[in-house]
Design a protein around this motif. Structure first.
Motif, PDB file in Angstrom:
ATOM      1  N   GLY A  68     -24.211  -6.832  -4.143  1.00  0.00           N
ATOM      2  CA  GLY A  68     -24.256  -8.032  -3.326  1.00  0.00           C
ATOM      3  C   GLY A  68     -25.633  -8.142  -2.685  1.00  0.00           C
ATOM      4  N   ALA A  69     -26.147  -9.352  -2.527  1.00  0.00           N
ATOM      5  CA  ALA A  69     -27.466  -9.571  -1.926  1.00  0.00           C
ATOM      6  C   ALA A  69     -27.608 -11.027  -1.518  1.00  0.00           C
ATOM      7  N   ASP A  70     -28.666 -11.316  -0.773  1.00  0.00           N
ATOM      8  CA  ASP A  70     -28.940 -12.692  -0.359  1.00  0.00           C
ATOM      9  C   ASP A  70     -29.519 -13.529  -1.493  1.00  0.00           C
ATOM     10  N   LYS A  71     -30.229 -12.874  -2.427  1.00  0.00           N
ATOM     11  CA  LYS A  71     -30.920 -13.614  -3.485  1.00  0.00           C
ATOM     12  C   LYS A  71     -30.921 -12.809  -4.777  1.00  0.00           C
ATOM     13  N   LEU A  72     -30.844 -13.499  -5.908  1.00  0.00           N
ATOM     14  CA  LEU A  72     -30.892 -12.873  -7.228  1.00  0.00           C
ATOM     15  C   LEU A  72     -31.892 -13.611  -8.099  1.00  0.00           C
ATOM     16  N   GLU A  73     -32.799 -12.845  -8.726  1.00  0.00           N
ATOM     17  CA  GLU A  73     -33.729 -13.396  -9.717  1.00  0.00           C
ATOM     18  C   GLU A  73     -33.528 -12.627 -11.017  1.00  0.00           C
ATOM     19  N   ILE A  74     -33.462 -13.374 -12.136  1.00  0.00           N
ATOM     20  CA  ILE A  74     -33.278 -12.734 -13.436  1.00  0.00           C
ATOM     21  C   ILE A  74     -34.538 -12.946 -14.263  1.00  0.00           C
ATOM     22  N   ASP A  75     -35.042 -11.856 -14.826  1.00  0.00           N
ATOM     23  CA  ASP A  75     -36.216 -11.899 -15.689  1.00  0.00           C
ATOM     24  C   ASP A  75     -35.725 -12.096 -17.119  1.00  0.00           C
ATOM     25  N   GLN A  76     -35.925 -13.289 -17.677  1.00  0.00           N
ATOM     26  CA  GLN A  76     -35.440 -13.597 -19.017  1.00  0.00           C
ATOM     27  C   GLN A  76     -36.113 -12.739 -20.086  1.00  0.00           C
ATOM     28  N   ALA A  77     -37.335 -12.282 -19.832  1.00  0.00           N
ATOM     29  CA  ALA A  77     -38.065 -11.491 -20.830  1.00  0.00           C
ATOM     30  C   ALA A  77     -37.387 -10.148 -21.102  1.00  0.00           C
ATOM     31  N   ASP A  78     -36.954  -9.462 -20.040  1.00  0.00           N
ATOM     32  CA  ASP A  78     -36.338  -8.148 -20.255  1.00  0.00           C
ATOM     33  C   ASP A  78     -34.882  -8.087 -19.777  1.00  0.00           C
ATOM     34  N   GLY A  79     -34.385  -9.176 -19.203  1.00  0.00           N
ATOM     35  CA  GLY A  79     -32.990  -9.214 -18.776  1.00  0.00           C
ATOM     36  C   GLY A  79     -32.700  -8.472 -17.491  1.00  0.00           C
ATOM     37  N   ALA A  80     -33.730  -7.954 -16.834  1.00  0.00           N
ATOM     38  CA  ALA A  80     -33.527  -7.221 -15.576  1.00  0.00           C
ATOM     39  C   ALA A  80     -33.189  -8.216 -14.466  1.00  0.00           C
ATOM     40  N   ALA A  81     -32.426  -7.744 -13.505  1.00  0.00           N
ATOM     41  CA  ALA A  81     -32.052  -8.560 -12.358  1.00  0.00           C
ATOM     42  C   ALA A  81     -32.632  -7.933 -11.099  1.00  0.00           C
ATOM     43  N   THR A  82     -33.240  -8.767 -10.237  1.00  0.00           N
ATOM     44  CA  THR A  82     -33.793  -8.278  -8.982  1.00  0.00           C
ATOM     45  C   THR A  82     -33.027  -8.919  -7.832  1.00  0.00           C
ATOM     46  N   PHE A  83     -32.387  -8.069  -7.035  1.00  0.00           N
ATOM     47  CA  PHE A  83     -31.632  -8.500  -5.871  1.00  0.00           C
ATOM     48  C   PHE A  83     -32.484  -8.244  -4.637  1.00  0.00           C
ATOM     49  N   THR A  84     -32.544  -9.213  -3.720  1.00  0.00           N
ATOM     50  CA  THR A  84     -33.316  -9.040  -2.489  1.00  0.00           C
ATOM     51  C   THR A  84     -32.512  -9.510  -1.289  1.00  0.00           C
ATOM     52  N   GLY A  85     -32.832  -8.925  -0.145  1.00  0.00           N
ATOM     53  CA  GLY A  85     -32.196  -9.298   1.110  1.00  0.00           C
ATOM     54  C   GLY A  85     -30.812  -8.711   1.282  1.00  0.00           C
ATOM     55  N   ASN A  86     -30.691  -7.761   2.190  1.00  0.00           N
ATOM     56  CA  ASN A  86     -29.381  -7.161   2.507  1.00  0.00           C
ATOM     57  C   ASN A  86     -28.628  -6.700   1.264  1.00  0.00           C
ATOM     58  N   VAL A  87     -29.309  -5.971   0.404  1.00  0.00           N
ATOM     59  CA  VAL A  87     -28.696  -5.502  -0.840  1.00  0.00           C
ATOM     60  C   VAL A  87     -27.681  -4.402  -0.534  1.00  0.00           C
ATOM     61  N   GLU A  88     -26.508  -4.533  -1.121  1.00  0.00           N
ATOM     62  CA  GLU A  88     -25.475  -3.504  -1.014  1.00  0.00           C
ATOM     63  C   GLU A  88     -24.912  -3.253  -2.400  1.00  0.00           C
ATOM     64  N   ILE A  89     -25.032  -2.005  -2.846  1.00  0.00           N
ATOM     65  CA  ILE A  89     -24.535  -1.598  -4.156  1.00  0.00           C
ATOM     66  C   ILE A  89     -23.442  -0.571  -3.925  1.00  0.00           C
ATOM     67  N   SER A  90     -22.269  -0.806  -4.498  1.00  0.00           N
ATOM     68  CA  SER A  90     -21.189   0.168  -4.321  1.00  0.00           C
ATOM     69  C   SER A  90     -20.614   0.560  -5.674  1.00  0.00           C
ATOM     70  N   GLN A  91     -20.216   1.820  -5.722  1.00  0.00           N
ATOM     71  CA  GLN A  91     -19.556   2.362  -6.907  1.00  0.00           C
ATOM     72  C   GLN A  91     -18.557   3.384  -6.385  1.00  0.00           C
ATOM     73  N   GLY A  92     -17.296   3.060  -6.481  1.00  0.00           N
ATOM     74  CA  GLY A  92     -16.292   3.936  -5.871  1.00  0.00           C
ATOM     75  C   GLY A  92     -16.531   4.009  -4.375  1.00  0.00           C
ATOM     76  N   GLU A  93     -16.582   5.225  -3.839  1.00  0.00           N
ATOM     77  CA  GLU A  93     -16.806   5.428  -2.408  1.00  0.00           C
ATOM     78  C   GLU A  93     -18.290   5.443  -2.041  1.00  0.00           C
ATOM     79  N   MET A  94     -19.166   5.493  -3.025  1.00  0.00           N
ATOM     80  CA  MET A  94     -20.607   5.565  -2.771  1.00  0.00           C
ATOM     81  C   MET A  94     -21.170   4.175  -2.511  1.00  0.00           C
ATOM     82  N   VAL A  95     -21.959   4.047  -1.433  1.00  0.00           N
ATOM     83  CA  VAL A  95     -22.578   2.769  -1.078  1.00  0.00           C
ATOM     84  C   VAL A  95     -24.068   2.989  -0.846  1.00  0.00           C
ATOM     85  N   LEU A  96     -24.884   2.180  -1.507  1.00  0.00           N
ATOM     86  CA  LEU A  96     -26.333   2.214  -1.341  1.00  0.00           C
ATOM     87  C   LEU A  96     -26.764   0.866  -0.768  1.00  0.00           C
ATOM     88  N   THR A  97     -27.538   0.892   0.312  1.00  0.00           N
ATOM     89  CA  THR A  97     -28.074  -0.342   0.882  1.00  0.00           C
ATOM     90  C   THR A  97     -29.596  -0.275   0.843  1.00  0.00           C
TER      91      THR A  97
END
Length: 161
Positions: free
Chosen positions: A42-71
């Motif tokens: 989850g994030a405030d903004k998402l940009e996708i790079d069409q050249a390589d398909g990578a996604a860049t999330f910015t602003g209050n990024v929260e990544i969760s997987q199971g019980e693990m949370v990375l901000t």
């Protein structure tokens, strides 16, 4: 700099030299993780790079997987040829939490396939009332271990779990 980081740094500077080393492996059971679980971002903004398909999330990024949370302030998600996430690169004040263990750093790279998180830049790890600091922390999520590298400073509370 967070209040926690300031306090841990001040206390770490007062630790006797006998407790300091250039590297230390520690039990990291609270951050063991099944890397096959779904990843939610989850994030405030998402940009996708069409050249390589990578996604860049910015602003209050929260990544969760199971019980693990990375901000973090920013995270770049790298996808493999099959469309699955292979790596996440987080920066701008990274915090990784799972259970009673937490780590802060300037940057982190989570390699999904390898099952590792490498945190760099003024790393602070807290395990209950114990605190450790270094320049680099490598977490093996499958084994539940972490290796601190660089100038390692520790604070252990006698009798603490």
């Amino acid at each position: 700099m967070t209040l926690t980081r300031i306090l841990v740094t001040c206390i770490a500077l007062s630790v006797p030299a006998a407790l300091l080393s250039q590297g230390a492996e520690i039990a990291f059971g609270g951050l063991s993780q099944d890397t096959g679980l779904p990843v939610e971002v989850g994030a405030d903004k998402l940009e996708i790079d069409q050249a390589d398909g990578a996604a860049t999330f910015t602003g209050n990024v929260e990544i969760s997987q199971g019980e693990m949370v990375l901000t973090a302030g920013r995270a770049r998600v790298i996808y493999g040829a099959d469309g699955a996430i292979t790596e996440m690169q987080a920066s701008e004040g990274v915090t990784l939490v799972n259970g009673g263990e937490a780590a802060e750093a300037a940057e982190a790279v989570y390699s999904i396939e390898a099952g590792t998180v490498v945190m760099t830049g003024d790393v602070i790890l807290t395990q209950g009332s114990n605190a450790l600091s270094s320049q680099r922390l490598v977490i093996d999520l499958a084994r539940g271990t972490g290796t601190l590298e660089g100038r390692v400073r520790t604070i252990f509370q006698p009798g603490a779990q």
